[in-house]
Design a protein around this motif. Structure first.
Motif: not given
Ligand SMILES: Nc1ncnc2c1ncn2[C@@H]1O[C@H](COP(=O)(O)OP(=O)(O)OP(=O)(O)O)[C@@H](O)[C@H]1O
Ligand SMILES: Nc1ncnc2c1ncn2[C@@H]1O[C@H](COP(=O)(O)OP(=O)(O)OP(=O)(O)O)[C@@H](O)[C@H]1O
Ligand code: SF4
Ligand SMILES: [Mg+2]
Ligand SMILES: [Mg+2]
Lengths: 340, 327
Positions: B214-231
């Motif tokens: 999932i591509v995005g720039h909302d870190m809140g959304l990533m915190a809630q949705f993602a299991s892993h993050v790439g910056v």
């Protein structure tokens, strides 16, 4: 206290369909005021379609209300002519939600910004105008050298949005009506732009009506807040109180839906599953939120609730039947600026 | 870069994409490497222009001129998608790897009913499927994204933004792909609808066991949705890790600044943005691209490009501060 801008019981109705007219009350009986000597940031929050942009268009004089009046320094804006209208125009400035359509596409950024600076007599010379334009661009995190020679379509959405913020910096109006000013800007720049909005208030004494569906940014910059649901204010008060203790079930839904930037905080697990929107065509006799409200009871379907809670908070919900009625009008005229 | 628990379904190695511009070749994705395992939800974040969409499109082999994939491998179950013919790629898209484009709500065809748009995927990929089976499958996928089956007879303009986004997701999951790529799937929606759409996507992804990028720039959304993050920063992946690790203990100074700039609803504070501006990709500074904005910059950062290394199990970063910790 003298009011620069006052909205007095604004209502806007759109009708659809030629024969069986369906009335859509986009804005329903909203009043607010902006004082001259008490700059503040007033938040208008609500989901998509709740009437935020319609309200903004009326405040800016772009759209006439179906009922009610907007006054600039005590006079109905639609009665203003000539210099008086020009003064209103200059002192009440927009920052738009979709900056795509705002600028003349054949002018470069340079001209878009320098022209109003000269038109309104803000800069004495062309050199001064250019200097002011460059300053304003830097304030919103744009590089003048890279930006000035471009046409609007050569900028990204977020860049165009920041050009409108820069324009407001330049014109130093009394009031800015900002419709989702940071929606197209990414998180790292958002903080910069929001901080500059706050500086407009504290350093230049400009009041801002900040329109958004994002309660997080609202909380960071706002003083008072109006939560809109299907055109009506359902909760109003000081931002600190409303965000820390949302009282209307709709405000609670908005708050609970925010994805908190902390993986340990669950995402609205306590929200009831009946929250789906798109109930636009349900006729409303009682509380407009009743079809989606987890707390709705018989009463809610019958007649609309009054504003209640206390002196500095108004909530339009039957759950607070035992609380005193709030006088929105007198609440509005009180000083709601909070100390940061 | 394979880890002990499960084989990667998608492995991206050293992927680079360039755009030809009047002022020179612009490298919008520069040596991007990461992997996705089944069931993972990988959030690709970074500021506007950092190369997120460029990377996502390249994974789907949808890069358009003046863009060109100039280097790298995209291995889907071991098969390099970059080596497939256009016909072979068409078989793979949607069925094995599907894409919800940026602004997907507007990507639906305005003159075709929703049901027919969903049916196209079945017709293209399932040879012997009958008309009645197609109708059944349409009802099934619409239900799976929480839409009334009656929506299949509607045109996109009759739907709200949230409903259109659900349709786009319905199409993307309709053939049960192994990998779903979604570019800013909810950035045009309000928070209430965003939450509903993302929870729907998560439920479906878990049911079919797909990996999601999932591509995005909302870190809140990533915190809630993602299991892993790439910056991503200026075309490079600068940090990868599990979501909790990234938020608790960000390594790269850019990630740290990004997390520090997030507004909160529990406390009012002065917002501090990241100082300076994102770099122009055609005029990158020498050494680490982040060096002009970095609060930990050292001498070496201005001359040498940091390498992308694994610092700990599952934690990758490219920053000279961690040169010694690299394994
Ligand atoms: N020019 C118009 N003609 C008819 N109906 C309109 C018009 N403008 C707005 N509406 C309707 O009025 C209601 C409020 O719309 P408005 O654009 O003010 O909402 P909003 O809160 O700004 O939403 P968003 O967050 O999506 O920008 C909606 O039902 C919309 O369809
Ligand atoms: N067709 C194109 N021609 C030339 N340059 C392009 C093209 N498409 C993208 N770019 C450039 O490539 C870089 C990366 O763009 P990309 O769309 O991948 O960014 P992004 O991270 O998805 O940004 P956003 O968050 O704004 O969607 C940018 O500098 C952009 O200007
Ligand atoms: S390599 Fe240097 S400049 Fe780049 S992020 Fe690390 S410390 Fe900062
Ligand atoms: Mg709007
Ligand atoms: Mg993008």
């Amino acid at each position: 206290m003298s009011a620069v801008l006052e909205a007095d019981h604004l209502t806007r109705v759109f009708s659809r369909g030629l024969f069986n007219k369906v009335e859509n009350v986009a804005v329903n009986d909203i009043s607010l005021r902006v004082d001259d000597d008490n700059p503040s940031i007033t938040v208008i929050a609500g989901e998509s379609g709740s009437g935020k942009t319609t309200l903004a268009s009326m405040l800016l004089g772009f759209m006439r209300p179906t009922r009610g009046e907007i006054r600039y320094r005590g006079r109905d804006i639609h009665s203003l002519k000539g210099d008086d209208w020009r003064e209103f125009r200059r002192n009440v400035q927009p920052i738009f939600q979709d900056p795509f359509e705002v600028f003349n596409p054949v002018y470069r950024v340079d001209r878009i910004l320098t022209q109003p600076a000269q038109l309104y007599g803000i800069a004495d010379s062309e050199d001064e105008a250019h200097e002011m334009v460059e300053d304003a661009l830097r304030q919103v995190g744009l590089r003048p050298a890279e930006t000035l020679r471009r046409f609007p379509h050569q900028l990204s959405g977020g860049q165009r949005q920041r050009i409108t913020v820069a324009r407001a910096f330049l014109l130093k109006p009394k009031v800015i009506v900002a419709d989702e000013p940071v929606s197209m800007i990414d998180a790292s720049l958002r903080a910069t732009v929001l901080e500059s909005l706050r500086a407009l208030k504290t350093e230049l004494g400009i009041s801002i009506i900040y329109i958004t569906h994002d309660l997080t940014t609202a909380y960071q910059v706002g003083d008072s807040i109006y939560v809109l649901y299907r055109g009506s204010v359902v909760e109003a008060g000081n931002v600190e109180n409303v965000v820390q203790q949302p009282s209307h079930p709709y405000t609670q839904l908005l708050m609970g839906s925010i994805p908190v930037p902390d993986p340990r905080v669950p995402w609205g697990d306590d929200l009831s599953p009946i929250s789906s929107g798109d109930q636009r065509d349900v006729a409303v006799t009682g509380c407009a939120f009743a079809p989606r409200c987890p707390h709705a009871f018989d009463r809610c379907e019958d007649d609309p609730p009054h504003y209640r809670l206390d002196d500095d908070r108004a909530v339009k919900c039957f759950l607070y039947e035992d609380r005193p009625i709030t006088d929105l009008e007198s609440m509005l005229s009180k000083n709601t600026t909070s100390p940061i | 870069m394979t880890s002990a628990n499960g084989e990667a379904v998608l492995k991206v190695n050293n992927l680079s994409v360039e755009y030809e511009t009047p002022r020179g070749m612009l490298r919008a994705a520069d040596g991007v490497s990461f992997e996705l395992r089944p069931g993972q939800r990988f959030g690709l974040v970074g500021e506007s222009g950092s190369g997120k969409t460029t990377t996502a499109l390249a994974l789907m082999r949808l890069t358009q001129l003046p863009g060109r994939i100039v280097d790298g491998e995209v291995l889907l179950d071991g098969v390099d998608l970059l080596g497939l013919s256009e016909n072979e790629m068409r078989e793979v898209r949607l069925a094995q790897i599907s894409y919800v484009p940026q602004g997907a709500m507007n990507s639906l065809n305005p003159v075709i009913k929703v049901g027919n748009q969903i049916a196209n995927g079945f017709k293209d990929h399932l040879d012997s499927i009958s008309r009645s089976e197609i109708s059944e499958r349409i009802v099934e996928v619409l239900r799976s994204v929480g839409l009334d089956p009656a929506v299949s007879r509607m045109y996109p303009h009759e739907l709200s933004g949230g409903m259109k986004q659900r349709v786009a997701i319905a199409i993307a999951v309709s053939l049960g792909p192994k990998v779903i790529i979604a570019d800013e799937p909810t950035s045009a929606l309000d928070v209430v609808v965003q939450r509903e759409v993302m929870l729907t996507l998560r439920k479906l992804q878990e049911e079919i066991g797909a990996a999601v990028l999932i591509v995005g720039h909302d870190m809140g959304l990533m915190a809630q949705f993602a299991s892993h993050v790439g910056v991503m920063y200026a075309g490079k992946l600068v940090e990868v890790g599990q979501v909790l690790d990234i938020f608790d203990d960000p390594f790269h100074p850019y990630t740290r600044a990004l997390i520090a700039s997030l507004p909160s609803t529990s406390r009012r504070h002065r917002l501090t943005g990241i100082p300076g501006l994102p770099p122009a990709l055609l005029e990158l500074p020498g050494g680490c691209s982040f060096n002009p904005r970095c609060d930990s910059v050292m001498e070496i950062c201005r001359s040498a490009d940091p390498s992308y290394d694994q610092i700990r199990e599952g934690r990758w970063t490219s920053c000279h501060l961690y040169a010694e910790a690299a394994t």
